[in-house]
Write a protein that holds these residues in place. Structure first.
Motif, mmCIF file in Angstrom:
data_model
loop_
_atom_site.group_PDB
_atom_site.id
_atom_site.type_symbol
_atom_site.label_atom_id
_atom_site.label_comp_id
_atom_site.label_asym_id
_atom_site.label_seq_id
_atom_site.Cartn_x
_atom_site.Cartn_y
_atom_site.Cartn_z
ATOM 1 N N ASN A 1 0.909 -1.127 0.021
ATOM 2 C CA ASN A 1 0.011 -0.100 -0.114
ATOM 3 C C ASN A 1 1.158 1.171 -0.173
ATOM 4 N N ASN A 2 1.017 1.887 1.178
ATOM 5 C CA ASN A 2 1.694 3.512 1.124
ATOM 6 C C ASN A 2 2.946 2.943 1.850
ATOM 7 N N LEU A 3 3.777 3.953 1.408
ATOM 8 C CA LEU A 3 5.391 3.949 2.086
ATOM 9 C C LEU A 3 5.615 5.277 2.531
ATOM 10 N N ALA A 4 5.614 5.717 3.597
ATOM 11 C CA ALA A 4 6.105 7.127 4.015
ATOM 12 C C ALA A 4 7.351 7.154 5.017
ATOM 13 N N VAL A 5 8.160 8.044 4.359
ATOM 14 C CA VAL A 5 9.439 8.163 5.211
ATOM 15 C C VAL A 5 9.245 9.635 5.887
ATOM 16 N N THR A 6 9.019 9.515 7.134
ATOM 17 C CA THR A 6 8.640 10.664 8.014
ATOM 18 C C THR A 6 9.512 11.297 8.816
ATOM 19 N N SER A 7 10.542 10.888 9.091
ATOM 20 C CA SER A 7 11.994 11.169 9.739
ATOM 21 C C SER A 7 13.148 10.292 9.573
ATOM 22 N N GLY A 8 14.239 10.726 9.890
ATOM 23 C CA GLY A 8 15.188 9.909 9.430
ATOM 24 C C GLY A 8 15.803 9.571 8.193
ATOM 25 N N THR A 9 16.434 8.173 8.156
ATOM 26 C CA THR A 9 16.953 7.905 7.079
ATOM 27 C C THR A 9 16.315 6.358 6.624
ATOM 28 N N LEU A 10 16.055 6.163 5.315
ATOM 29 C CA LEU A 10 15.751 4.905 5.018
ATOM 30 C C LEU A 10 16.863 4.366 4.036
ATOM 31 N N ASP A 11 17.530 3.465 4.539
ATOM 32 C CA ASP A 11 18.725 2.956 3.772
ATOM 33 C C ASP A 11 18.492 1.508 3.446
ATOM 34 N N CYS A 12 18.318 1.298 2.053
ATOM 35 C CA CYS A 12 17.849 0.164 1.521
ATOM 36 C C CYS A 12 19.247 -0.746 1.306
ATOM 37 N N GLY A 13 20.315 -0.114 1.642
ATOM 38 C CA GLY A 13 21.428 -1.110 1.184
ATOM 39 C C GLY A 13 21.537 -1.750 0.069
ATOM 40 N N GLN A 14 21.670 -3.179 -0.019
ATOM 41 C CA GLN A 14 21.765 -3.937 -1.319
ATOM 42 C C GLN A 14 20.287 -4.399 -1.463
ATOM 43 N N LYS A 15 19.233 -3.932 -0.994
ATOM 44 C CA LYS A 15 17.758 -4.567 -1.146
ATOM 45 C C LYS A 15 17.069 -3.613 -1.963
ATOM 46 N N GLN A 16 16.145 -4.099 -2.908
ATOM 47 C CA GLN A 16 15.164 -3.394 -3.541
ATOM 48 C C GLN A 16 13.727 -3.359 -3.092
ATOM 49 N N LEU A 17 13.420 -2.033 -2.985
ATOM 50 C CA LEU A 17 11.962 -1.748 -2.549
ATOM 51 C C LEU A 17 10.957 -1.856 -3.752
ATOM 52 N N THR A 18 9.953 -2.570 -3.629
ATOM 53 C CA THR A 18 9.007 -2.584 -4.701
ATOM 54 C C THR A 18 7.384 -1.967 -4.291
ATOM 55 N N GLY A 19 6.857 -1.176 -4.884
ATOM 56 C CA GLY A 19 5.583 -0.566 -4.470
ATOM 57 C C GLY A 19 4.449 -1.036 -5.078
ATOM 58 N N ASN A 20 3.561 -0.428 -5.514
ATOM 59 C CA ASN A 20 2.556 -0.509 -6.465
ATOM 60 C C ASN A 20 1.650 0.595 -6.911
ATOM 61 N N ALA A 21 0.926 0.461 -8.068
ATOM 62 C CA ALA A 21 0.380 1.597 -8.778
ATOM 63 C C ALA A 21 -0.759 2.257 -7.930
ATOM 64 N N THR A 22 -1.207 1.787 -6.920
ATOM 65 C CA THR A 22 -2.477 2.472 -6.119
ATOM 66 C C THR A 22 -1.868 3.013 -4.775
ATOM 67 N N GLY A 23 -0.618 2.621 -4.315
ATOM 68 C CA GLY A 23 0.129 3.292 -3.176
ATOM 69 C C GLY A 23 0.778 4.640 -3.479
#
Length: 220
Positions: free
Chosen positions: A1-23
């Motif tokens: 659904n939704n991804l919100a970075v509201t403070s600090g750091t989101l460190d993906c490192g070596q990993k891939q984030l996948t979302g969706n067309a409605t989020g």
């Protein structure tokens, strides 16, 4: 659904984030997103799946592409906040995935890193700090802030446009050769040199002041 970075750091490192067309994907003021690790050749992309209409990056947020390999700089976000391009020990090239690449904050290109823009457009509201390579073949570079070149700027046959309204500097430790250079600010705009600079084709001053006498530097 939704991804919100509201403070600090989101460190993906070596990993891939996948979302969706409605989020939705949002980054708040002062937050950071890190894509890739300087110690790894894993090619980590900007979070996929989200549509441009559902992505909002605050102008003071920061996205860093830093994998020790070639990366595509996504243009799915309509506008980045701050954008940092970096790498590990190996020289790498970061290439925008289309046009335009819009940046509401600052653009920083670190050493060993090349931003290869080819025939597309970069529109930058903040400042450029280049310690690597910014490479054009044609295309356009529109900048509202200061142009600081401590590395290599290869203009090709592009047009670099200074469109600030409160004063801009062309400086850095490297002397820059522009192809077409245009100053289009308003009547309050003054462009000042901080190094010896060269224009190999056309210089157009359509508004404001281009002040070569404020320093000991020359415009050729």
């Amino acid at each position: 659904n939704n991804l919100a970075v509201t403070s600090g750091t989101l460190d993906c490192g070596q990993k891939q984030l996948t979302g969706n067309a409605t989020g939705t994907f949002t980054m708040a003021a002062g937050t950071s997103l890190i894509l890739g690790a300087t110690s790894s050749t894993a090619n980590v992309s900007f979070p996929t799946g989200f549509t441009a209409a559902h992505i909002t990056l605050n102008a003071t947020s920061t996205v860093t592409y830093q994998a020790n390999t070639a990366q595509t700089v996504s243009v799915t976000p309509t506008t980045y906040g701050n954008l940092i391009l970096s790498t590990g020990a190996s020289p790498t090239t970061k290439t925008p995935g289309g046009t335009p690449l819009n940046i509401a904050g600052n653009l920083t290109i670190n050493s060993n890193t090349t931003l290869s823009q080819s025939s597309n457009t970069i529109s930058l509201t903040g400042n450029l700090t280049n310690s690597g390579t910014l490479l054009f073949s044609t295309g356009a570079f529109n900048i509202n802030g200061n142009f600081t070149n401590n590395g290599t700027y290869t203009a090709g046959t592009n047009t670099t446009t200074l469109n600030g309204t409160a004063g801009q500097l062309i400086n850095g430790t490297s002397a820059t050769t522009f192809y077409n250079l245009t100053a289009t600010g308003n009547s309050s705009e003054t462009v000042t040199l901080g190094n010896n600079e060269t224009v190999s084709n056309n210089l157009l001053i359509s508004a404001g002041t281009f002040d070569v006498s404020a320093s000991n530097y020359s415009l050729t």
